[in-house]
Motif scaffolding. Structure first.
Motif, PDB file in Angstrom:
ATOM      1  N   ALA A  73      51.235  31.363  42.272  1.00 37.34           N
ATOM      2  CA  ALA A  73      50.387  30.203  42.552  1.00 37.34           C
ATOM      3  C   ALA A  73      49.304  30.564  43.568  1.00 37.34           C
ATOM      4  CB  ALA A  73      51.227  29.034  43.057  1.00 37.34           C
ATOM      5  N   ARG A  74      49.670  31.325  44.594  1.00 33.71           N
ATOM      6  CA  ARG A  74      48.688  31.753  45.599  1.00 33.71           C
ATOM      7  C   ARG A  74      47.611  32.621  44.945  1.00 33.71           C
ATOM      8  NH1 ARG A  74      51.814  32.752  49.420  1.00 33.71           N
ATOM      9  NH2 ARG A  74      51.210  31.093  50.823  1.00 33.71           N
ATOM     10  N   THR A  75      48.019  33.505  44.046  1.00 36.86           N
ATOM     11  CA  THR A  75      47.061  34.354  43.330  1.00 36.86           C
ATOM     12  C   THR A  75      46.106  33.494  42.505  1.00 36.86           C
ATOM     13  OG1 THR A  75      48.614  36.195  43.246  1.00 36.86           O
ATOM     14  CG2 THR A  75      46.849  36.193  41.597  1.00 36.86           C
ATOM     15  N   GLN A  76      46.632  32.500  41.816  1.00 39.15           N
ATOM     16  CA  GLN A  76      45.786  31.640  40.996  1.00 39.15           C
ATOM     17  C   GLN A  76      44.843  30.802  41.863  1.00 39.15           C
ATOM     18  OE1 GLN A  76      49.051  30.732  37.705  1.00 39.15           O
ATOM     19  NE2 GLN A  76      47.038  30.002  37.153  1.00 39.15           N
ATOM     20  N   LEU A  77      45.328  30.366  43.012  1.00 36.12           N
ATOM     21  CA  LEU A  77      44.481  29.612  43.925  1.00 36.12           C
ATOM     22  C   LEU A  77      43.322  30.489  44.418  1.00 36.12           C
ATOM     23  CD1 LEU A  77      43.746  27.179  45.637  1.00 36.12           C
ATOM     24  CD2 LEU A  77      45.447  27.943  47.320  1.00 36.12           C
ATOM     25  N   ARG A  78      43.611  31.704  44.773  1.00 36.93           N
ATOM     26  CA  ARG A  78      42.560  32.615  45.256  1.00 36.93           C
ATOM     27  C   ARG A  78      41.571  32.952  44.146  1.00 36.93           C
ATOM     28  NH1 ARG A  78      46.463  36.039  49.302  1.00 36.93           N
ATOM     29  NH2 ARG A  78      46.467  34.420  50.901  1.00 36.93           N
ATOM     30  N   LEU A  79      42.071  33.142  42.939  1.00 39.93           N
ATOM     31  CA  LEU A  79      41.183  33.393  41.800  1.00 39.93           C
ATOM     32  C   LEU A  79      40.248  32.206  41.603  1.00 39.93           C
ATOM     33  CD1 LEU A  79      40.377  34.912  39.113  1.00 39.93           C
ATOM     34  CD2 LEU A  79      42.082  33.444  38.034  1.00 39.93           C
ATOM     35  N   ALA A  80      40.802  31.008  41.619  1.00 43.69           N
ATOM     36  CA  ALA A  80      39.991  29.808  41.419  1.00 43.69           C
ATOM     37  C   ALA A  80      38.944  29.670  42.517  1.00 43.69           C
ATOM     38  CB  ALA A  80      40.892  28.578  41.386  1.00 43.69           C
ATOM     39  N   ARG A  81      39.337  29.927  43.739  1.00 42.08           N
ATOM     40  CA  ARG A  81      38.399  29.843  44.868  1.00 42.08           C
ATOM     41  C   ARG A  81      37.286  30.877  44.709  1.00 42.08           C
ATOM     42  NH1 ARG A  81      41.060  32.132  49.643  1.00 42.08           N
ATOM     43  NH2 ARG A  81      40.334  33.987  48.578  1.00 42.08           N
ATOM     44  N   ASP A  82      37.651  32.097  44.363  1.00 37.63           N
ATOM     45  CA  ASP A  82      36.654  33.160  44.220  1.00 37.63           C
ATOM     46  C   ASP A  82      35.693  32.879  43.071  1.00 37.63           C
ATOM     47  OD1 ASP A  82      37.883  34.395  46.341  1.00 37.63           O
ATOM     48  OD2 ASP A  82      38.878  35.927  45.136  1.00 37.63           O
ATOM     49  N   LEU A  83      36.217  32.369  41.957  1.00 35.73           N
ATOM     50  CA  LEU A  83      35.345  32.046  40.829  1.00 35.73           C
ATOM     51  C   LEU A  83      34.372  30.934  41.200  1.00 35.73           C
ATOM     52  CD1 LEU A  83      37.818  32.166  37.836  1.00 35.73           C
ATOM     53  CD2 LEU A  83      35.870  33.682  38.222  1.00 35.73           C
ATOM     54  N   HIS A  84      34.826  30.002  42.004  1.00 35.20           N
ATOM     55  CA  HIS A  84      33.971  28.886  42.394  1.00 35.20           C
ATOM     56  C   HIS A  84      32.940  29.292  43.449  1.00 35.20           C
ATOM     57  CE1 HIS A  84      32.902  24.687  42.846  1.00 35.20           C
ATOM     58  NE2 HIS A  84      32.895  24.883  44.151  1.00 35.20           N
ATOM     59  N   ALA A  85      33.290  30.287  44.240  1.00 35.65           N
ATOM     60  CA  ALA A  85      32.490  30.624  45.421  1.00 35.65           C
ATOM     61  C   ALA A  85      31.396  31.653  45.161  1.00 35.65           C
ATOM     62  CB  ALA A  85      33.413  31.114  46.532  1.00 35.65           C
ATOM     63  N   GLY A  86      30.935  31.779  43.938  1.00 39.47           N
ATOM     64  CA  GLY A  86      29.786  32.636  43.762  1.00 39.47           C
ATOM     65  C   GLY A  86      29.826  33.607  42.599  1.00 39.47           C
ATOM     66  N   LEU A  87      30.914  33.694  41.907  1.00 40.14           N
ATOM     67  CA  LEU A  87      30.970  34.594  40.758  1.00 40.14           C
ATOM     68  C   LEU A  87      30.545  33.825  39.506  1.00 40.14           C
ATOM     69  CD1 LEU A  87      34.347  36.390  41.576  1.00 40.14           C
ATOM     70  CD2 LEU A  87      32.036  37.246  41.948  1.00 40.14           C
ATOM     71  N   ASP A  88      29.316  33.345  39.528  1.00 41.80           N
ATOM     72  CA  ASP A  88      28.843  32.442  38.488  1.00 41.80           C
ATOM     73  C   ASP A  88      28.919  33.039  37.085  1.00 41.80           C
ATOM     74  OD1 ASP A  88      28.315  30.608  40.480  1.00 41.80           O
ATOM     75  OD2 ASP A  88      26.201  31.148  40.625  1.00 41.80           O
ATOM     76  N   LYS A  89      28.459  34.253  36.919  1.00 46.85           N
ATOM     77  CA  LYS A  89      28.454  34.878  35.583  1.00 46.85           C
ATOM     78  C   LYS A  89      29.881  35.098  35.083  1.00 46.85           C
ATOM     79  CE  LYS A  89      24.001  35.481  35.109  1.00 46.85           C
ATOM     80  NZ  LYS A  89      23.230  34.618  34.276  1.00 46.85           N
ATOM     81  N   VAL A  90      30.758  35.529  35.972  1.00 46.04           N
ATOM     82  CA  VAL A  90      32.156  35.736  35.596  1.00 46.04           C
ATOM     83  C   VAL A  90      32.798  34.401  35.245  1.00 46.04           C
ATOM     84  CG1 VAL A  90      34.424  36.534  36.390  1.00 46.04           C
ATOM     85  CG2 VAL A  90      32.363  37.828  36.985  1.00 46.04           C
ATOM     86  N   ARG A  91      32.534  33.371  36.069  1.00 48.54           N
ATOM     87  CA  ARG A  91      33.090  32.041  35.810  1.00 48.54           C
ATOM     88  C   ARG A  91      32.589  31.513  34.472  1.00 48.54           C
ATOM     89  NH1 ARG A  91      31.341  29.473  40.063  1.00 48.54           N
ATOM     90  NH2 ARG A  91      29.593  28.468  39.037  1.00 48.54           N
ATOM     91  N   GLU A  92      31.310  31.701  34.177  1.00 47.94           N
ATOM     92  CA  GLU A  92      30.760  31.246  32.902  1.00 47.94           C
ATOM     93  C   GLU A  92      31.419  31.957  31.724  1.00 47.94           C
ATOM     94  OE1 GLU A  92      26.539  31.844  33.247  1.00 47.94           O
ATOM     95  OE2 GLU A  92      26.376  30.370  34.872  1.00 47.94           O
ATOM     96  N   ALA A  93      31.613  33.262  31.837  1.00 50.10           N
ATOM     97  CA  ALA A  93      32.262  34.015  30.758  1.00 50.10           C
ATOM     98  C   ALA A  93      33.720  33.588  30.604  1.00 50.10           C
ATOM     99  CB  ALA A  93      32.172  35.513  31.037  1.00 50.10           C
ATOM    100  N   PHE A  94      34.397  33.318  31.719  1.00 50.72           N
ATOM    101  CA  PHE A  94      35.779  32.851  31.692  1.00 50.72           C
ATOM    102  C   PHE A  94      35.846  31.486  31.013  1.00 50.72           C
ATOM    103  CE2 PHE A  94      39.607  31.700  34.612  1.00 50.72           C
ATOM    104  CZ  PHE A  94      40.516  32.159  33.674  1.00 50.72           C
ATOM    105  N   SER A  95      34.958  30.575  31.402  1.00 46.04           N
ATOM    106  CA  SER A  95      34.934  29.233  30.816  1.00 46.04           C
ATOM    107  C   SER A  95      34.608  29.252  29.335  1.00 46.04           C
ATOM    108  CB  SER A  95      33.919  28.356  31.558  1.00 46.04           C
ATOM    109  OG  SER A  95      34.326  28.154  32.881  1.00 46.04           O
TER     110      SER A  95
END
Length: 102
Positions: A73-95
């Protein structure tokens, strides 16, 4: 014996299902981040005084909701935070289902 088209269709279905799973995982990641943010905002004074305790509480709640261990759960929380905090292209590809969590 299955035809070449039937076999290709089977692999195509797998690809579509994986993309769907990835899109769902991206939605879960966004909801994990939003839920954690709401919890911190609701417990702001406590979070300022003892951030580790609040994080552990949030991670416990997320673990229960996600049906995973607190470590996961901690890993998933950190992933979600990192994706939200500036990894726009990665977040878009993930979405879009183009990337998985790894």
């Amino acid at each position: 014996m299955p035809s070449r088209d039937e076999r290709a269709a089977g692999f195509g279905r797998i690809e579509r299902l994986v993309a769907l799973r990835n899109r769902i995982d991206a939605e879960i990641a966004e909801e994990v981040r939003a839920a954690a943010q709401r919890e911190v905002e609701a417990r702001l004074e406590e979070a300022l005084a003892d951030p580790e305790r609040v994080e552990a509480s949030i991670v416990g709640q997320l673990g229960f909701a996600l049906r995973v261990s607190p470590t996961r759960a901690r890993t998933q929380l950190r992933l979600a935070r990192d994706l939200h905090a500036g990894l726009d292209k990665v977040r878009e590809a993930f979405s879009a289902g183009e990337l998985d969590e790894r």
